[in-house]
Motif scaffolding. Structure first.
Motif, PDB file in Angstrom:
ATOM      1  N   ALA A  49       5.765  -5.611  -9.730  1.00 43.22           N
ATOM      2  CA  ALA A  49       4.393  -5.654 -10.256  1.00 43.22           C
ATOM      3  C   ALA A  49       3.750  -4.267 -10.205  1.00 43.22           C
ATOM      4  CB  ALA A  49       3.556  -6.657  -9.476  1.00 43.22           C
ATOM      5  N   LEU A  50       3.961  -3.558  -9.105  1.00 47.36           N
ATOM      6  CA  LEU A  50       3.415  -2.203  -8.995  1.00 47.36           C
ATOM      7  C   LEU A  50       4.046  -1.274 -10.032  1.00 47.36           C
ATOM      8  CD1 LEU A  50       3.346  -1.864  -5.107  1.00 47.36           C
ATOM      9  CD2 LEU A  50       1.354  -2.052  -6.623  1.00 47.36           C
ATOM     10  N   ALA A  51       5.345  -1.407 -10.239  1.00 48.81           N
ATOM     11  CA  ALA A  51       6.034  -0.587 -11.234  1.00 48.81           C
ATOM     12  C   ALA A  51       5.510  -0.899 -12.634  1.00 48.81           C
ATOM     13  CB  ALA A  51       7.539  -0.808 -11.158  1.00 48.81           C
ATOM     14  N   ALA A  52       5.328  -2.170 -12.944  1.00 42.39           N
ATOM     15  CA  ALA A  52       4.830  -2.570 -14.265  1.00 42.39           C
ATOM     16  C   ALA A  52       3.443  -1.986 -14.511  1.00 42.39           C
ATOM     17  CB  ALA A  52       4.795  -4.092 -14.381  1.00 42.39           C
ATOM     18  N   ASP A  53       2.595  -1.970 -13.489  1.00 39.95           N
ATOM     19  CA  ASP A  53       1.250  -1.392 -13.625  1.00 39.95           C
ATOM     20  C   ASP A  53       1.296   0.085 -13.984  1.00 39.95           C
ATOM     21  OD1 ASP A  53       0.134  -3.829 -12.938  1.00 39.95           O
ATOM     22  OD2 ASP A  53      -0.349  -3.241 -10.872  1.00 39.95           O
ATOM     23  N   ARG A  54       2.396   0.744 -13.656  1.00 44.00           N
ATOM     24  CA  ARG A  54       2.535   2.191 -13.899  1.00 44.00           C
ATOM     25  C   ARG A  54       3.522   2.491 -15.019  1.00 44.00           C
ATOM     26  NH1 ARG A  54       1.190   0.672  -9.112  1.00 44.00           N
ATOM     27  NH2 ARG A  54      -0.151   1.955  -7.785  1.00 44.00           N
ATOM     28  N   ASP A  55       3.943   1.446 -15.705  1.00 43.09           N
ATOM     29  CA  ASP A  55       4.898   1.576 -16.801  1.00 43.09           C
ATOM     30  C   ASP A  55       6.212   2.227 -16.342  1.00 43.09           C
ATOM     31  OD1 ASP A  55       5.491   0.922 -19.417  1.00 43.09           O
ATOM     32  OD2 ASP A  55       4.899   2.872 -20.200  1.00 43.09           O
ATOM     33  N   PHE A  69       5.312   9.457  -7.696  1.00 47.47           N
ATOM     34  CA  PHE A  69       6.424   9.588  -8.634  1.00 47.47           C
ATOM     35  C   PHE A  69       5.932   9.606 -10.071  1.00 47.47           C
ATOM     36  CE2 PHE A  69       9.073   7.133  -5.327  1.00 47.47           C
ATOM     37  CZ  PHE A  69       9.302   8.295  -4.601  1.00 47.47           C
ATOM     38  N   ALA A  70       4.998   8.726 -10.400  1.00 48.49           N
ATOM     39  CA  ALA A  70       4.473   8.647 -11.769  1.00 48.49           C
ATOM     40  C   ALA A  70       3.758   9.933 -12.151  1.00 48.49           C
ATOM     41  CB  ALA A  70       3.547   7.444 -11.911  1.00 48.49           C
ATOM     42  N   ALA A  71       3.083  10.552 -11.203  1.00 46.61           N
ATOM     43  CA  ALA A  71       2.376  11.806 -11.480  1.00 46.61           C
ATOM     44  C   ALA A  71       3.351  12.930 -11.824  1.00 46.61           C
ATOM     45  CB  ALA A  71       1.527  12.209 -10.274  1.00 46.61           C
ATOM     46  N   HIS A  72       4.574  12.839 -11.330  1.00 48.97           N
ATOM     47  CA  HIS A  72       5.582  13.872 -11.598  1.00 48.97           C
ATOM     48  C   HIS A  72       6.550  13.464 -12.701  1.00 48.97           C
ATOM     49  CE1 HIS A  72       3.984  15.198  -7.770  1.00 48.97           C
ATOM     50  NE2 HIS A  72       4.436  16.389  -8.085  1.00 48.97           N
ATOM     51  N   ARG A  73       6.259  12.369 -13.363  1.00 50.33           N
ATOM     52  CA  ARG A  73       7.152  11.856 -14.406  1.00 50.33           C
ATOM     53  C   ARG A  73       7.397  12.841 -15.537  1.00 50.33           C
ATOM     54  NH1 ARG A  73       6.203   5.805 -16.265  1.00 50.33           N
ATOM     55  NH2 ARG A  73       4.430   6.293 -14.990  1.00 50.33           N
ATOM     56  N   PRO A  74       6.441  13.670 -15.894  1.00 48.88           N
ATOM     57  CA  PRO A  74       6.780  14.620 -16.973  1.00 48.88           C
ATOM     58  C   PRO A  74       7.961  15.529 -16.628  1.00 48.88           C
ATOM     59  CG  PRO A  74       4.415  14.606 -16.574  1.00 48.88           C
ATOM     60  CD  PRO A  74       5.047  13.782 -15.492  1.00 48.88           C
ATOM     61  N   TYR A  75       8.265  15.639 -15.347  1.00 50.83           N
ATOM     62  CA  TYR A  75       9.345  16.523 -14.909  1.00 50.83           C
ATOM     63  C   TYR A  75      10.642  15.774 -14.630  1.00 50.83           C
ATOM     64  CZ  TYR A  75       5.135  19.214 -14.253  1.00 50.83           C
ATOM     65  OH  TYR A  75       3.926  19.817 -14.454  1.00 50.83           O
ATOM     66  N   GLY A  76      10.621  14.479 -14.781  1.00 53.80           N
ATOM     67  CA  GLY A  76      11.813  13.694 -14.521  1.00 53.80           C
ATOM     68  C   GLY A  76      11.568  12.229 -14.834  1.00 53.80           C
ATOM     69  N   LYS A  77      12.561  11.426 -14.671  1.00 57.25           N
ATOM     70  CA  LYS A  77      12.486   9.989 -14.943  1.00 57.25           C
ATOM     71  C   LYS A  77      12.365   9.223 -13.631  1.00 57.25           C
ATOM     72  CE  LYS A  77      13.323  10.603 -19.333  1.00 57.25           C
ATOM     73  NZ  LYS A  77      12.344  10.325 -20.350  1.00 57.25           N
ATOM     74  N   VAL A  78      11.670   8.104 -13.696  1.00 62.60           N
ATOM     75  CA  VAL A  78      11.512   7.239 -12.534  1.00 62.60           C
ATOM     76  C   VAL A  78      11.999   5.851 -12.914  1.00 62.60           C
ATOM     77  CG1 VAL A  78       9.890   6.214 -10.893  1.00 62.60           C
ATOM     78  CG2 VAL A  78       9.498   8.538 -11.745  1.00 62.60           C
ATOM     79  N   ILE A  79      12.874   5.290 -12.097  1.00 60.56           N
ATOM     80  CA  ILE A  79      13.364   3.914 -12.261  1.00 60.56           C
ATOM     81  C   ILE A  79      13.286   3.262 -10.886  1.00 60.56           C
ATOM     82  CG2 ILE A  79      15.296   2.430 -12.906  1.00 60.56           C
ATOM     83  CD1 ILE A  79      16.411   4.903 -14.476  1.00 60.56           C
ATOM     84  N   LEU A  80      12.652   2.117 -10.799  1.00 54.18           N
ATOM     85  CA  LEU A  80      12.590   1.380  -9.547  1.00 54.18           C
ATOM     86  C   LEU A  80      13.744   0.389  -9.506  1.00 54.18           C
ATOM     87  CD1 LEU A  80      10.332   0.568  -7.118  1.00 54.18           C
ATOM     88  CD2 LEU A  80      10.664  -1.553  -8.382  1.00 54.18           C
ATOM     89  N   ALA A  81      14.528   0.421  -8.446  1.00 54.79           N
ATOM     90  CA  ALA A  81      15.610  -0.550  -8.256  1.00 54.79           C
ATOM     91  C   ALA A  81      15.190  -1.539  -7.179  1.00 54.79           C
ATOM     92  CB  ALA A  81      16.893   0.154  -7.838  1.00 54.79           C
ATOM     93  N   ALA A 105       0.827  -1.206   0.000  1.00 58.00           N
ATOM     94  CA  ALA A 105       0.000   0.000   0.000  1.00 58.00           C
ATOM     95  C   ALA A 105       0.864   1.260   0.000  1.00 58.00           C
ATOM     96  CB  ALA A 105      -0.931  -0.001   1.206  1.00 58.00           C
ATOM     97  N   GLY A 106       1.882   1.281   0.835  1.00 58.45           N
ATOM     98  CA  GLY A 106       2.760   2.449   0.901  1.00 58.45           C
ATOM     99  C   GLY A 106       3.546   2.658  -0.377  1.00 58.45           C
ATOM    100  N   LEU A 107       4.081   1.572  -0.922  1.00 55.78           N
ATOM    101  CA  LEU A 107       4.842   1.678  -2.161  1.00 55.78           C
ATOM    102  C   LEU A 107       3.934   2.082  -3.319  1.00 55.78           C
ATOM    103  CD1 LEU A 107       7.530   1.482  -3.595  1.00 55.78           C
ATOM    104  CD2 LEU A 107       7.133  -0.977  -3.855  1.00 55.78           C
ATOM    105  N   SER A 108       2.724   1.583  -3.325  1.00 56.95           N
ATOM    106  CA  SER A 108       1.762   1.946  -4.363  1.00 56.95           C
ATOM    107  C   SER A 108       1.516   3.460  -4.348  1.00 56.95           C
ATOM    108  CB  SER A 108       0.452   1.189  -4.143  1.00 56.95           C
ATOM    109  OG  SER A 108      -0.479   1.513  -5.146  1.00 56.95           O
ATOM    110  N   GLN A 109       1.319   4.012  -3.167  1.00 56.15           N
ATOM    111  CA  GLN A 109       1.110   5.462  -3.045  1.00 56.15           C
ATOM    112  C   GLN A 109       2.346   6.231  -3.509  1.00 56.15           C
ATOM    113  OE1 GLN A 109       0.021   6.092   1.042  1.00 56.15           O
ATOM    114  NE2 GLN A 109      -2.132   5.622   0.661  1.00 56.15           N
ATOM    115  N   ALA A 110       3.524   5.771  -3.105  1.00 58.88           N
ATOM    116  CA  ALA A 110       4.759   6.458  -3.494  1.00 58.88           C
ATOM    117  C   ALA A 110       4.947   6.414  -5.010  1.00 58.88           C
ATOM    118  CB  ALA A 110       5.964   5.820  -2.795  1.00 58.88           C
ATOM    119  N   LEU A 111       4.724   5.255  -5.626  1.00 58.11           N
ATOM    120  CA  LEU A 111       4.889   5.147  -7.080  1.00 58.11           C
ATOM    121  C   LEU A 111       3.857   5.992  -7.822  1.00 58.11           C
ATOM    122  CD1 LEU A 111       5.806   1.382  -7.543  1.00 58.11           C
ATOM    123  CD2 LEU A 111       7.321   3.366  -7.651  1.00 58.11           C
ATOM    124  N   ASP A 112       2.650   6.089  -7.281  1.00 60.72           N
ATOM    125  CA  ASP A 112       1.641   6.975  -7.886  1.00 60.72           C
ATOM    126  C   ASP A 112       2.127   8.420  -7.868  1.00 60.72           C
ATOM    127  OD1 ASP A 112      -0.123   4.929  -8.480  1.00 60.72           O
ATOM    128  OD2 ASP A 112      -1.371   5.261  -6.695  1.00 60.72           O
TER     129      ASP A 112
END
Length: 127
Positions: free
Chosen positions: A67-73, A25-37, A16-23
């Motif tokens: 899986a959460l990262a894949a859902d958000r591309d 990050f994904a919302a701000h993706r136009p301003y930068g890149k996101v890579i999950l390690a 749940a926490g990671l899902s919120q964090a990735l959401d």
């Protein structure tokens, strides 16, 4: 009920926490890149050739994160896979990396950034 009482609930909370964090990050993706390690494994201090007892939890949480990262591309840089078969990369404490492991991980992180940015060179101090 605490995490210690029901360990599977901890994974639910992590998800749940990671899902919120990735959401976020994904919302701000136009301003930068996101890579999950992924998280790297921990080796047993008692047996430098064996993963620690937490190894399955690390694998499961990496699976959840991927899986959460894949859902958000969001691309995933699988650092765990790169070092899991290489106890020689780890110091005797089973957590920290020796220079050889640091070099492998550093190269993987740099390659992922370069791949995601198209090899873009960022100007330091250009802000």
């Amino acid at each position: 009920m605490t995490c210690r009482e029901r360990i599977e609930w901890c994974d639910v909370w992590v998800e749940a926490g990671l899902s919120q964090a990735l959401d976020l990050f994904a919302a701000h993706r136009p301003y930068g890149k996101v890579i999950l390690a992924t998280s790297t494994p921990v080796w047993s201090e008692a047996d430098s050739e064996a993963p620690d007892s937490k190894a399955n939890r690390v694998r499961e949480r990496n699976r959840i994160a991927a899986a959460l990262a894949a859902d958000r591309d969001i691309p995933v840089n699988d650092l765990h896979a790169a070092v899991i078969g290489h106890p020689e990369y780890f110091s005797k404490d089973g957590v920290h990396f020796l220079e050889s492991g640091q070099a492998v991980l550093g190269r993987l992180v740099a390659d992922a950034i370069l791949a995601e940015t198209g090899g873009l060179q960022l100007a330091v101090g250009a802000w």
